[in-house]
Design an enzyme around this catalytic site. Structure first.
Site, PDB file in Angstrom:
ATOM      1  N   SER A  75       0.828  -1.214   0.000  1.00 47.87           N
ATOM      2  CA  SER A  75       0.000   0.000   0.000  1.00 47.87           C
ATOM      3  C   SER A  75       0.864   1.266   0.000  1.00 47.87           C
ATOM      4  O   SER A  75       1.868   1.333   0.718  1.00 47.87           O
ATOM      5  CB  SER A  75      -0.879  -0.071   1.255  1.00 47.87           C
ATOM      6  OG  SER A  75      -1.624   1.087   1.417  1.00 47.87           O
ATOM      7  N   LYS A  98       1.520  -6.747   5.559  1.00 48.72           N
ATOM      8  CA  LYS A  98       1.333  -5.499   4.811  1.00 48.72           C
ATOM      9  C   LYS A  98       2.691  -4.878   4.568  1.00 48.72           C
ATOM     10  O   LYS A  98       3.531  -4.886   5.459  1.00 48.72           O
ATOM     11  CB  LYS A  98       0.516  -4.472   5.614  1.00 48.72           C
ATOM     12  CG  LYS A  98      -0.883  -4.865   5.912  1.00 48.72           C
ATOM     13  CD  LYS A  98      -1.157  -4.912   7.392  1.00 48.72           C
ATOM     14  CE  LYS A  98      -2.401  -5.737   7.646  1.00 48.72           C
ATOM     15  NZ  LYS A  98      -2.415  -6.330   8.977  1.00 48.72           N
ATOM     16  N   SER A 140      -5.717  12.836  -2.328  1.00 49.01           N
ATOM     17  CA  SER A 140      -6.664  13.924  -2.080  1.00 49.01           C
ATOM     18  C   SER A 140      -6.079  15.066  -1.273  1.00 49.01           C
ATOM     19  O   SER A 140      -6.561  16.186  -1.354  1.00 49.01           O
ATOM     20  CB  SER A 140      -7.877  13.375  -1.360  1.00 49.01           C
ATOM     21  OG  SER A 140      -7.491  12.875  -0.108  1.00 49.01           O
ATOM     22  N   HIS A 180     -11.039  10.751  -6.100  1.00 51.45           N
ATOM     23  CA  HIS A 180     -10.872  12.173  -6.440  1.00 51.45           C
ATOM     24  C   HIS A 180     -10.643  12.395  -7.937  1.00 51.45           C
ATOM     25  O   HIS A 180     -10.252  13.484  -8.346  1.00 51.45           O
ATOM     26  CB  HIS A 180      -9.737  12.780  -5.613  1.00 51.45           C
ATOM     27  CG  HIS A 180     -10.130  12.860  -4.175  1.00 51.45           C
ATOM     28  ND1 HIS A 180     -10.868  13.897  -3.669  1.00 51.45           N
ATOM     29  CD2 HIS A 180      -9.956  11.973  -3.164  1.00 51.45           C
ATOM     30  CE1 HIS A 180     -11.114  13.671  -2.389  1.00 51.45           C
ATOM     31  NE2 HIS A 180     -10.573  12.503  -2.055  1.00 51.45           N
ATOM     32  N   THR A 185     -16.384   7.137  -5.881  1.00 52.44           N
ATOM     33  CA  THR A 185     -17.448   7.666  -5.012  1.00 52.44           C
ATOM     34  C   THR A 185     -18.525   8.328  -5.852  1.00 52.44           C
ATOM     35  O   THR A 185     -18.245   8.846  -6.942  1.00 52.44           O
ATOM     36  CB  THR A 185     -16.884   8.687  -4.007  1.00 52.44           C
ATOM     37  OG1 THR A 185     -17.933   9.107  -3.146  1.00 52.44           O
ATOM     38  CG2 THR A 185     -16.287   9.906  -4.666  1.00 52.44           C
ATOM     39  N   LYS A 209     -18.702  12.900  -4.404  1.00 52.13           N
ATOM     40  CA  LYS A 209     -17.860  14.083  -4.616  1.00 52.13           C
ATOM     41  C   LYS A 209     -18.235  14.721  -5.955  1.00 52.13           C
ATOM     42  O   LYS A 209     -19.239  15.410  -6.009  1.00 52.13           O
ATOM     43  CB  LYS A 209     -16.394  13.701  -4.476  1.00 52.13           C
ATOM     44  CG  LYS A 209     -16.087  13.146  -3.048  1.00 52.13           C
ATOM     45  CD  LYS A 209     -14.633  12.955  -2.793  1.00 52.13           C
ATOM     46  CE  LYS A 209     -14.328  12.071  -1.590  1.00 52.13           C
ATOM     47  NZ  LYS A 209     -14.647  12.603  -0.283  1.00 52.13           N
ATOM     48  N   THR A 260     -25.988  -4.441   5.227  1.00 54.66           N
ATOM     49  CA  THR A 260     -26.396  -3.041   5.404  1.00 54.66           C
ATOM     50  C   THR A 260     -27.455  -2.686   4.371  1.00 54.66           C
ATOM     51  O   THR A 260     -27.439  -3.211   3.243  1.00 54.66           O
ATOM     52  CB  THR A 260     -25.179  -2.088   5.323  1.00 54.66           C
ATOM     53  OG1 THR A 260     -25.619  -0.771   5.571  1.00 54.66           O
ATOM     54  CG2 THR A 260     -24.484  -2.127   3.989  1.00 54.66           C
ATOM     55  N   THR A 282      -5.079  13.261   9.344  1.00 54.09           N
ATOM     56  CA  THR A 282      -5.215  13.230   7.878  1.00 54.09           C
ATOM     57  C   THR A 282      -3.835  13.338   7.235  1.00 54.09           C
ATOM     58  O   THR A 282      -3.538  12.703   6.233  1.00 54.09           O
ATOM     59  CB  THR A 282      -6.126  14.377   7.399  1.00 54.09           C
ATOM     60  OG1 THR A 282      -7.309  14.354   8.192  1.00 54.09           O
ATOM     61  CG2 THR A 282      -6.494  14.242   5.953  1.00 54.09           C
TER      62      THR A 282
HETATM   63  N1  PLP Z   1     -10.946   7.370  -0.742  1.00 57.98           N
HETATM   64  C1  PLP Z   1     -10.381   8.577  -0.711  1.00 57.98           C
HETATM   65  C2  PLP Z   1      -9.039   8.749  -1.313  1.00 57.98           C
HETATM   66  C3  PLP Z   1     -11.041   9.634  -0.143  1.00 57.98           C
HETATM   67  O1  PLP Z   1     -10.471  10.836  -0.102  1.00 57.98           O
HETATM   68  C4  PLP Z   1     -12.318   9.437   0.403  1.00 57.98           C
HETATM   69  C5  PLP Z   1     -13.074  10.544   1.017  1.00 57.98           C
HETATM   70  O2  PLP Z   1     -12.632  11.557   1.407  1.00 57.98           O
HETATM   71  C6  PLP Z   1     -12.867   8.178   0.364  1.00 57.98           C
HETATM   72  C7  PLP Z   1     -12.158   7.169  -0.213  1.00 57.98           C
HETATM   73  C8  PLP Z   1     -14.230   7.917   0.934  1.00 57.98           C
HETATM   74  O3  PLP Z   1     -15.215   8.403   0.093  1.00 57.98           O
HETATM   75  P1  PLP Z   1     -16.698   8.571   0.589  1.00 57.98           P
HETATM   76  O4  PLP Z   1     -16.834   9.939   1.034  1.00 57.98           O
HETATM   77  O5  PLP Z   1     -17.579   8.262  -0.589  1.00 57.98           O
HETATM   78  O6  PLP Z   1     -16.900   7.612   1.679  1.00 57.98           O
END
Ligand code: PLP
Length: 914
Positions: free
Chosen positions: A147, A166, A199, A227, A255, A258, A287, A373
């Site tokens: 990763s 990992k 992001s 993104h 997603t 966004k 879910t 973050t």
């Molecule tokens: N992956 C990345 C790189 C993100 O930046 C985000 C959200 O900020 C997600 C996944 C999660 O996306 P969602 O908001 O649809 O849960």
């Protein structure tokens, strides 16, 4: 008891929570959510509610609704139609509620969009990442995750939920990735997980290389395109499609929340992989599925994105425009390869402070990005743009960014004690508005300081105390100069430099006298009053002649030049050269307020007698007491700070005073005073003295227009209504000794029997005429309320220099007023009673009057039954005004009786001409 014989106390959850939250808050990483009023009609503009409950406007610069699709009428309509048709919720998991037509259509569209065989919709991309990766890890024996170190939290959570091996490769470092892959046996299953666009840092992954390596080492590949979807590639589906690599990658995560502007997430892959996830992924199976309306709105949005490249074109046009502006302004940023603009800050606290400043002061909403973050030290502001932002909004954003991205500012001042106190006031202000910016101070001697013993009016030139500081700005030794506005010529202040008025003290002139001044008066000595101002000489000395206690001998005064800083001037009072000196109250009070100089100044003024001169008599210099911060227009940083620390109301007040002063003469040496007076519903400027041509000035500026349409003959002053007042003495209660300070509201309040007592008190009074009458009785008066009411003194009494505790004050007044004072919580003694008589003829005149100027509330009280309903009332500010207002009237305020008479005269003349 537990094994260790320790007392087995229950776990303290409260303590745990408090300590965890406290640590987080202290680190600056505590997150507070803005109370936002999102409005699809105005996006990216919005309103938000501050902690104080105020509504404010701002522009969103951090939305991930990159294309503004959430506000688009087509998207909204699609959601509304489906909601109407299918209801709001899906009603259960896919297993229970099945796949509606909208789920199926959306999944088909997503697969096609990403050129994959199949797709599966989740409740978010976070959920899609977490669930898919967990499922792979749990079910593929010995699967190794490889990763990128900057991968999103949802990926990290997805790969760490079980004991698989990992490996984390350095961000976008292909050599590192290769070396990891090389060291894993061929037969071991492995998966490379990465994002196409990161992001936060705004970096782009070397997608083609990652996929090439994955293929070469037989690893699965998993790309998070969260993104990128909606914005990149010919059809808008993302980077992988743009690079023509869809067939190379095994999984694409995206997603719907966004750029697509709706809600939800998905994974697109081969039919078999999707079937596997659908069948084994707990986070999908258990879910409730997305509402049909959400799926339909997302589908509508994707269709529109795909068929409207114009949206993406204008999006990138804005991205590029922002970048150009940042480059032009010298602002460093990361993320040039993508649409995300990241501005490094490097400290969580500064990051939050800058973001708060931008939001609350400039209406710019950007997100501070802090730990976890990003790693500590990489804190940044993350800026995203939409096609809906305008160029003007971008200019404004860049302007503010350019203003806030600094760490230090240099201030210059004269170096005197007063100037140091002013500098620390400026530092305080900068710290308040720009807590992340530190201030450095340099001091420069001014010409005025060098000519310390020479009266400045004998010297050529102006701006004696400010020229050298200005030079510090031109030579870039300092960014901002701090000085007294009073010292600055009108031309300079109204010139091209940028100024802020950052603070203003109460404006008065005060006189410090030698302690034995009464002895000196008794001896009939000519009292030498130190001042270097023509204004004080003219107005101050004139008043003092009648304001010093009359002790049986005429008071003679002489102005003697004095120069130097406040402390040296006060020291000079101890020599025999002076009996008193006149100073600005602001300076001495600032010294008393300063922790550094307070003790020193207390000692200096100990054993001095004080008089605070009435503002209407000794009108202060224009802008007296105001501290100004000056910047050159060429220094952007300084300009920005100066604009932000400006107190607009004070600035306007000072500018107005300078403009009024400009009518009477320019330069620093003036023989007149100009002061702003605040009344209940307006403020006006009073000027008194002699103008540059030697003409007397006694003028009000900015009084309300008093535009009335009445007969001037029917304007009456209540004092002319034939009232006679009879003072009936009441036995004063003998508790005067409890109070150190006495306020005399009228000369009638001082009986002969009280005079001795008053000589031991700190006596203040209503106005200058009461003062003069008290002085004539031999009483020392410290100051007066300028006939604006006792409350007018409350600010002065609270100052560190005057410092009078309200509990130590007793008001001597008439019986009616005294009762009102006591009712309002003040200590008061009724020492006389007014009985008003008015003759009937005059009373009749009142019946036809159109405007009555009440000089005393008791006049009104006496005849209120006789007055016409539509009578216009006028009065002085203070108690009379308040009482008339309490009676339901809206009296017009005249600041003084003289001002009323001046107005009446002019009004009558104008009426005649008309
Ligand atoms: N992956 C990345 C790189 C993100 O930046 C985000 C959200 O900020 C997600 C996944 C999660 O996306 P969602 O908001 O649809 O849960």
């Amino acid at each position: 008891m537990n094994k260790n014989n320790k007392l087995d106390l229950p776990f303290d959850f409260e303590e745990f929570l408090s300590s965890k939250l406290k640590t987080l808050k202290e680190s600056g990483a505590y997150r507070k959510f803005i109370n936002i009023q999102k409005d699809s009609a105005t996006f990216p503009k919005f309103k938000f509610i501050t902690d104080e409950g105020n509504e404010k406007n701002a522009i969103n610069w951090c939305s991930n609704d990159y294309l503004g699709m959430s506000n688009r009428s087509t998207t909204i309509q699609a959601a509304m139609d489906s909601n109407q048709k299918h209801g709001t919720g899906s009603g259960g998991t896919r297993n229970i509620s099945g796949s509606t037509i909208h789920h199926t259509r959306l999944e088909r569209k997503l697969a096609k969009w990403h050129k994959k065989e199949s797709a599966l919709v989740f409740n978010s991309a976070y959920q899609a990442n977490l669930t898919t990766l967990t499922t792979l890890g749990r079910h593929i024996p010995d699967l190794i995750f490889i990763s990128d170190e900057e991968n999103h939290a949802s990926i990290i959570e997805g790969i760490r939920g079980h004991p698989n091996t990992k490996y984390i490769f350095r961000h976008n470092d292909m050599e590192h990735l290769q070396s990891i892959l090389q060291n894993i046996p061929l037969h071991t299953p492995k998966i490379v997980v990465f994002e196409s666009i990161y992001s936060i840092s705004g970096t782009l992954a070397p997608v083609s290389k990652i996929l090439e390596l994955s293929k070469a080492f037989h690893a699965l590949s998993y790309a998070d395109e969260v993104h990128a979807v909606g914005m990149y590639g010919e059809n808008g589906s993302g980077i992988i499609n743009q690079e023509n690599l869809c067939h190379q990658v095994d999984f694409i995560n995206g997603t719907l929340s966004k750029a697509i502007g709706v809600f939800g997430g998905y994974v697109a892959a081969s039919e078999k992989w999707i079937d596997f996830i659908r069948s084994f992924a707990s986070g999908f199976i258990f879910t409730t599925s997305l509402p049909p309306a959400v799926c339909n709105a997302a589908l509508s949005s994707i269709n529109e994105i795909e068929s409207s490249p114009a949206l993406r074109i204008s999006f990138f046009k804005n991205v590029n425009f922002l970048r150009e502006q940042l480059v032009q302004s010298g602002i460093q940023f990361n993320g040039a390869e993508t649409h995300i603009t990241q501005i490094p800050i490097g400290s969580a606290i500064a990051c939050k402070q800058i973001a708060d400043h931008l939001l609350y002061r400039a209406g710019i909403y950007v997100q501070p990005i802090n730990f976890p973050t990003v790693i500590m030290g990489n804190e940044c502001l993350r800026i995203t743009i939409t096609p809906l932002h305008t160029f003007d909004q971008i200019y404004n954003l860049v302007y503010h960014l350019q203003g806030v991205l600094h760490h230090e500012v240099t201030l210059t001042g004269r170096g005197s004690m007063l100037s140091k106190v002013q500098l620390s006031k400026a530092q305080e202000k900068i710290k308040f508005h720009f807590p992340w910016i530190s201030t450095k101070i340099i001091c420069t001697l001014s010409r005025g300081d060098q000519l310390v013993d020479i009266p400045l009016h004998t010297q050529e030139g102006t701006d004696f105390f400010t020229k050298e500081l200005e030079l510090d700005l031109h030579t870039q030794k300092a960014d901002i100069a701090i000085h007294s506005l009073k010292d600055m010529s009108t031309e300079h202040f109204l010139g091209e430099h940028l100024f802020a008025v950052i603070d203003r003290e109460l404006v008065y002139d005060i006189v410090l006298f030698k302690n034995d001044i009464l002895e000196r008066i008794k001896q009939g000595k000519t009292l030498k009053i130190g001042t270097c101002s023509f204004r004080r000489e003219l107005l101050g000395l004139e008043f003092l002649k009648t304001a010093l206690p009359y002790l049986g001998i005429e008071i003679k005064l002489e102005a003697v030049p004095i120069r130097g800083n406040i402390d040296t001037r006060i020291e000079k009072l101890d020599t025999d050269q002076y009996d008193g000196i006149i100073l600005a109250f602001a300076g001495i009070n600032r010294m008393f307020a300063s922790p550094d100089y307070q003790e020193y100044f207390k000692r200096l003024v100990e054993n001095k007698k004080i008089m605070v001169l009435p503002k209407f008599e000794c009108v202060p210099a224009p802008c007296q007491g105001a501290i100004v911060a000056e910047a050159l227009p060429s220094n952007f940083k300084a300009q920005y700070i100066v604009q932000n620390i400006n107190e607009e109301i004070l600035f306007d007040e000072c500018k107005n005073e300078k403009m009024v002063a400009g009518q009477y003469g320019s330069g620093c040496i003036q023989k007149f005073g100009v002061a702003t007076f605040h009344f209940e519903n307006f403020k006006a400027v009073y000027s008194k003295g002699i103008d540059q041509y030697g003409q007397p000035i006694d003028t009000w500026n900015n009084l309300p227009p008093y535009a009335l349409d009445i007969d001037p003959e029917l304007i009456i002053n209540s004092s002319n209504l034939g009232f006679t007042s009879i003072n009936t003495a009441i036995e004063p209660m003998h508790h005067l000794q409890k109070y150190k300070t006495v306020f005399v509201s009228h000369i009638a309040a001082v009986h002969a029997s009280l005079i001795n007592d008053l000589s031991t008190k700190n006596v203040w009074c209503a106005g200058s005429s009461t003062w003069q009458k008290l002085a004539a009785k031999g009483i020392w008066v410290s100051g007066c309320a300028d006939s604006l009411g006792f409350e007018h003194l409350s600010g002065l009494f609270k100052t560190p220099f005057i410092n009078i505790n309200p509990k130590d004050i007793v008001l001597l007044s008439n019986a009616d007023s005294s009762k009102r004072w006591i009712d309002s919580g003040a200590a008061s003694m009724a020492t006389y009673q007014n009985k008003y008589h008015s003759n009937l003829l005059e009373k009749y005149k009142l019946k036809t009057a159109q405007l009555v100027f009440w000089t005393c509330y008791a006049h009104y009280d006496e005849v209120k039954e006789l007055i016409a309903k539509d009578l216009l009332h006028a009065c002085l500010p203070g108690k009379t005004f308040q009482l008339l207002r309490d009676r339901g009237h809206q009296p017009i305020i005249f600041p003084t009786i003289k001002a009323f008479n001046q107005w009446k005269k002019k009004y009558t003349q104008a009426h005649r001409v008309a």
